[in-house]
Design a protein around this motif. Structure first.
Motif, PDB file in Angstrom:
ATOM      1  N   SER A  10       0.852  -1.193   0.000  1.00  0.00           N
ATOM      2  CA  SER A  10       0.000   0.000   0.000  1.00  0.00           C
ATOM      3  C   SER A  10       0.886   1.240   0.000  1.00  0.00           C
ATOM      4  O   SER A  10       2.010   1.216   0.525  1.00  0.00           O
ATOM      5  CB  SER A  10      -0.893   0.034   1.239  1.00  0.00           C
ATOM      6  N   GLU A  20      -4.562   7.590  -0.619  1.00  0.00           N
ATOM      7  CA  GLU A  20      -4.112   6.203  -0.733  1.00  0.00           C
ATOM      8  C   GLU A  20      -4.041   5.837  -2.215  1.00  0.00           C
ATOM      9  O   GLU A  20      -5.063   5.593  -2.861  1.00  0.00           O
ATOM     10  CB  GLU A  20      -5.066   5.265   0.026  1.00  0.00           C
ATOM     11  N   THR A  23      -3.551   0.117  -2.757  1.00  0.00           N
ATOM     12  CA  THR A  23      -4.121  -0.604  -1.620  1.00  0.00           C
ATOM     13  C   THR A  23      -3.920  -2.106  -1.803  1.00  0.00           C
ATOM     14  O   THR A  23      -4.419  -2.683  -2.783  1.00  0.00           O
ATOM     15  CB  THR A  23      -5.641  -0.317  -1.515  1.00  0.00           C
TER      16      THR A  23
END
Ligand SMILES: Nc1ncnc2c1ncn2[C@@H]1O[C@H](COP(=O)(O)OP(=O)(O)OP(=O)(O)O)[C@@H](O)[C@H]1O
Length: 252
Positions: A10, A20, A23
């Motif tokens: 990640s 983000e 992931t």
């Protein structure tokens, strides 16, 4: 043996608003495989490439290249690791224009202290494979885009790296030169058993891969394997891209 093993990777970009970008990515590339990475703009392809190439580090998870975890190395070991284990091919070639074609190709060997006679031989051999013997003494501004990318491929492969990382290698080439470069990369893959990860928006280039993985919003979305016919694989790639959505450019 796997050349690349990415485990639960990640990546969070921390800023005023953290983002983000990747992931829980799991990915394995076996020796001699060519794997394409596709996905809409902003899906995380470059981030994945940057983390694998050690330009950036993962937030969580790990990357193994030939059994080593480069992100755990100190700066000096990492520089050596990159120089010996990785080869890079970029969209804009990234050749040094103060050097000749031969000198650009020789660079990874010279940096590694290989003796000049051996460098000369390896450059000759590589130039023959690439079909660029006639331009070895030219400067990079005296050659075409296709020749520049062949030179860059030569530089990426001359030190026989474990893994070649290619970022849009056909992005700056016309369709004929793009085809030539992909033919060359697949031919070298067959002859030398090179292993490559190729990030691209170009479905034609991706259709030369053994397998293509698709990323959407930083997560693995799908994976398809080449069959016997490249035209069928190309159509399958287009089909997944259509499902993925994104900008028209992503389907170029
Ligand atoms: N240095 C950074 N700081 C903050 N966010 C970033 C940074 N680099 C990339 N991002 C964000 O992370 C996401 C993934 O970006 P990335 O460049 O990996 O996508 P990409 O799939 O390579 O896109 P493209 O096809 O347009 O090159 C995007 O939303 C992007 O805005």
């Amino acid at each position: 043996m796997d050349v690349l093993h990415v485990k639960e990777l990640s990546k969070i970009y921390k800023g005023k608003v953290s983002h983000e970008a990747l992931t829980d990515i799991d990915l394995t590339i076996g020796k001699g495989e060519i794997v394409g990475v596709m996905g809409p703009s902003g899906s995380g392809k470059t981030t994945l490439l940057n983390v694998i190439s050690t330009i950036d580090s993962p937030t969580t998870g790990s990357v193994w290249i030939e059994g080593e975890q480069p992100h755990l190395l100190d700066a000096e070991q990492l520089a050596l690791f990159r120089r010996r284990k990785l080869g890079f091919v970029f969209q804009f070639f990234n050749l040094l224009n103060t050097l000749s074609v031969a000198e650009n190709m020789a660079l990874p060997l010279a940096l590694d202290g290989v003796n000049p006679d051996e460098i000369g031989e390896r450059v000759e051999q590589m130039a023959e494979r690439l079909g660029i013997q006639a331009i070895l003494n030219k400067r990079t501004y005296e050659i075409s885009g296709g020749q520049a990318q062949r030179t860059a491929v030569g530089r990426a492969l001359i030190h026989r790296p474990a893994l070649i990382l290619a970022d849009e290698p056909t992005g700056n080439l016309d369709s004929k030169a793009a085809r030539d470069v992909m033919d060359l990369l697949t031919e070298l893959n067959k002859k030398q058993g090179t292993t490559m990860m190729l990030v691209t928006h170009d479905a034609k280039a991706a259709s030369y891969c053994d397998r293509v993985i698709f990323i959407k919003d930083g997560k693995l979305y799908n994976e398809i394997h080449a069959g016997d016919k490249r035209t069928v694989f190309y159509q399958n790639i287009i089909n997944v891209l259509s499902l993925l959505g994104g900008h028209r450019y992503d389907l170029s």
